[in-house]
Design a protein around this motif. Structure first.
Motif, mmCIF file in Angstrom:
data_model
loop_
_atom_site.group_PDB
_atom_site.id
_atom_site.type_symbol
_atom_site.label_atom_id
_atom_site.label_comp_id
_atom_site.label_asym_id
_atom_site.label_seq_id
_atom_site.Cartn_x
_atom_site.Cartn_y
_atom_site.Cartn_z
ATOM 1 N N MET A 1 3.507 -5.189 29.421
ATOM 2 C CA MET A 1 4.084 -3.987 28.865
ATOM 3 C C MET A 1 3.039 -3.328 27.975
ATOM 4 S SD MET A 1 7.508 -3.553 26.497
ATOM 5 C CE MET A 1 6.846 -4.213 24.997
ATOM 6 N N ASN A 2 2.769 -2.083 28.241
ATOM 7 C CA ASN A 2 1.919 -1.275 27.372
ATOM 8 C C ASN A 2 2.827 -0.519 26.421
ATOM 9 O OD1 ASN A 2 -0.462 -1.944 28.792
ATOM 10 N ND2 ASN A 2 0.060 -0.434 30.344
ATOM 11 N N THR A 3 2.537 -0.584 25.129
ATOM 12 C CA THR A 3 3.414 0.023 24.144
ATOM 13 C C THR A 3 2.635 0.947 23.235
ATOM 14 O OG1 THR A 3 4.677 -2.033 24.120
ATOM 15 C CG2 THR A 3 5.140 -0.467 22.372
ATOM 16 N N GLU A 4 3.207 2.133 23.007
ATOM 17 C CA GLU A 4 2.666 3.064 22.023
ATOM 18 C C GLU A 4 3.817 3.475 21.125
ATOM 19 O OE1 GLU A 4 1.110 7.631 21.748
ATOM 20 O OE2 GLU A 4 0.620 6.510 23.557
ATOM 21 N N ILE A 5 3.701 3.168 19.835
ATOM 22 C CA ILE A 5 4.744 3.537 18.889
ATOM 23 C C ILE A 5 4.179 4.649 18.023
ATOM 24 C CG2 ILE A 5 6.232 2.748 17.024
ATOM 25 C CD1 ILE A 5 6.394 0.101 18.514
ATOM 26 N N ASP A 6 4.716 5.850 18.254
ATOM 27 C CA ASP A 6 4.191 7.068 17.658
ATOM 28 C C ASP A 6 5.205 7.661 16.677
ATOM 29 O OD1 ASP A 6 2.665 9.368 17.257
ATOM 30 O OD2 ASP A 6 3.534 10.398 18.975
ATOM 31 N N PHE B 1 8.076 -8.656 41.932
ATOM 32 C CA PHE B 1 6.719 -8.288 41.546
ATOM 33 C C PHE B 1 6.433 -8.647 40.097
ATOM 34 C CE2 PHE B 1 8.267 -4.529 44.164
ATOM 35 C CZ PHE B 1 7.818 -5.022 45.374
ATOM 36 N N ASP B 2 5.177 -8.928 39.806
ATOM 37 C CA ASP B 2 4.717 -8.916 38.425
ATOM 38 C C ASP B 2 4.514 -7.447 38.101
ATOM 39 O OD1 ASP B 2 4.654 -11.686 38.100
ATOM 40 O OD2 ASP B 2 2.612 -11.830 38.888
ATOM 41 N N CYS B 3 5.214 -6.961 37.079
ATOM 42 C CA CYS B 3 5.246 -5.521 36.822
ATOM 43 C C CYS B 3 4.597 -5.137 35.508
ATOM 44 C CB CYS B 3 6.688 -5.024 36.798
ATOM 45 S SG CYS B 3 7.490 -5.094 38.390
ATOM 46 N N GLU B 4 4.125 -3.924 35.497
ATOM 47 C CA GLU B 4 3.629 -3.289 34.285
ATOM 48 C C GLU B 4 4.517 -2.092 33.999
ATOM 49 O OE1 GLU B 4 -0.136 -0.501 33.399
ATOM 50 O OE2 GLU B 4 -0.647 -2.551 33.990
ATOM 51 N N ILE B 5 4.974 -2.008 32.766
ATOM 52 C CA ILE B 5 5.794 -0.886 32.311
ATOM 53 C C ILE B 5 5.137 -0.359 31.049
ATOM 54 C CG2 ILE B 5 8.024 -0.221 31.323
ATOM 55 C CD1 ILE B 5 8.073 -3.182 33.488
ATOM 56 N N SER B 6 5.028 0.953 30.953
ATOM 57 C CA SER B 6 4.520 1.569 29.735
ATOM 58 C C SER B 6 5.686 2.098 28.930
ATOM 59 C CB SER B 6 3.560 2.719 30.066
ATOM 60 O OG SER B 6 2.398 2.215 30.659
#
Length: 172
Positions: A1-6, A34-39
């Motif tokens: 998981m890619n995370t951006e807390i703005d 699947f191995d997944c990526e979520i932003s």
């Protein structure tokens, strides 16, 4: 998981930890192979309004936006998505890019108050709701809405996140 807390505001729970728990449980509940990526981006009214205007042509704030990377013939039909998934692999980590989630922190606060439950429950609900969109669920018809609600509530219930949790003090 890619995370951006703005957002400059604080919550009484970790946004990253709760999001990770909900995302993992949604992947498990839907039997994602699947191995997944979520932003995930957590932002405020102005930024989500800009996303909504730019990508959907709707010039107003909203609570959550979902940007799926895969197309499904039917919700969570991973067999139908397998061919497309091969084209959506992040070469850096080998994961299938499932899509992007943008959550409005101000709406987490206001909707938690409005619905009478905790901010954690509202945030978890919005992430679960968005995950269902990434899996191809929608709520255009009453039948679709009911099915989607059942799936997102199953995710939350399995994590012990229920309606009726006490709300926190207002603010945003």
């Amino acid at each position: 998981m890619n995370t951006e807390i703005d957002v400059g505001q604080r919550f009484d729970f970790s946004l990253k930890i709760v999001a990770r728990q909900v995302i993992r449980e949604a992947l498990r509940e839907e039997s994602c192979p699947f191995d997944c990526e979520i932003s995930l981006v957590v932002t405020g009214d102005e930024t989500i309004r800009e996303y909504n205007r730019t990508f959907r042509g709707i010039d107003r704030e909203t609570d959550v936006l979902s940007f799926p990377a895969l197309c499904f013939d039917a919700p969570a039909d991973f067999d139908s998505a397998a061919e497309v998934a091969a084209d959506c692999i992040d070469p850096d980590n080998g994961c299938v890019v499932l899509g992007d989630i943008v959550v409005n922190a101000c709406r987490v606060r206001s909707q938690a108050q409005e619905y009478g439950h905790s901010e954690k429950r509202e945030f978890a609900f919005l992430v679960a709701h968005s995950m269902m969109h990434l899996f191809g669920y929608d709520h255009e018809t009453p039948e679709e809405a009911e099915r989607m609600e059942q799936r997102q509530e199953a995710v939350l219930a399995s994590l012990g996140i229920r309606r009726g949790e006490a709300p926190a003090a207002p603010g945003c």
